[in-house]
Write an enzyme that holds these catalytic residues in place. Structure first.
Site: not given
Length: 104
Positions: A9, A11
């Site tokens: 993802h 992040e």
């Protein structure tokens, strides 16, 4: 792109690209959406104390904001009209990809 990784993802990708940092306490992580629990766990694990998100309207799959705050992360939610519109358009254009990635 997530490079065919189910956990890459934004992040996580950001942390990976930052490389090894001895102390993340002084860093701020910026994200378009409120992070999922996977990414929230990474934020807490690395002791990042500030998170700025563009919006939390398009992704309601978790209650991760409470989790982050309970672990001492200051969360600033911009509720950016631009982010909301961009994500809404992306989700409408790519519903299957969104369901796969968001777990919704």
């Amino acid at each position: 792109m997530q490079k065919n990784s189910p956990i890459l993802h934004a992040e996580i990708d950001c942390l990976q690209n930052a490389g090894r940092i001895k102390n993340y306490k002084g860093t701020v992580l910026y994200s378009t959406l409120m992070p999922c629990y996977l990414c929230s766990g990474a934020i807490v694990h690395f002791r990042i104390k500030k998170l700025v998100v563009g919006e939390n309207l398009n992704y309601k799959g978790t209650d991760s904001e409470k989790f982050l705050k309970a672990h001492g992360v200051k969360v600033t939610n911009l509720q950016s009209k631009e982010c909301i519109a961009i994500m809404k358009k992306f989700i409408e254009k790519n519903p299957e990809l969104w369901k796969e990635d968001s777990g919704t």
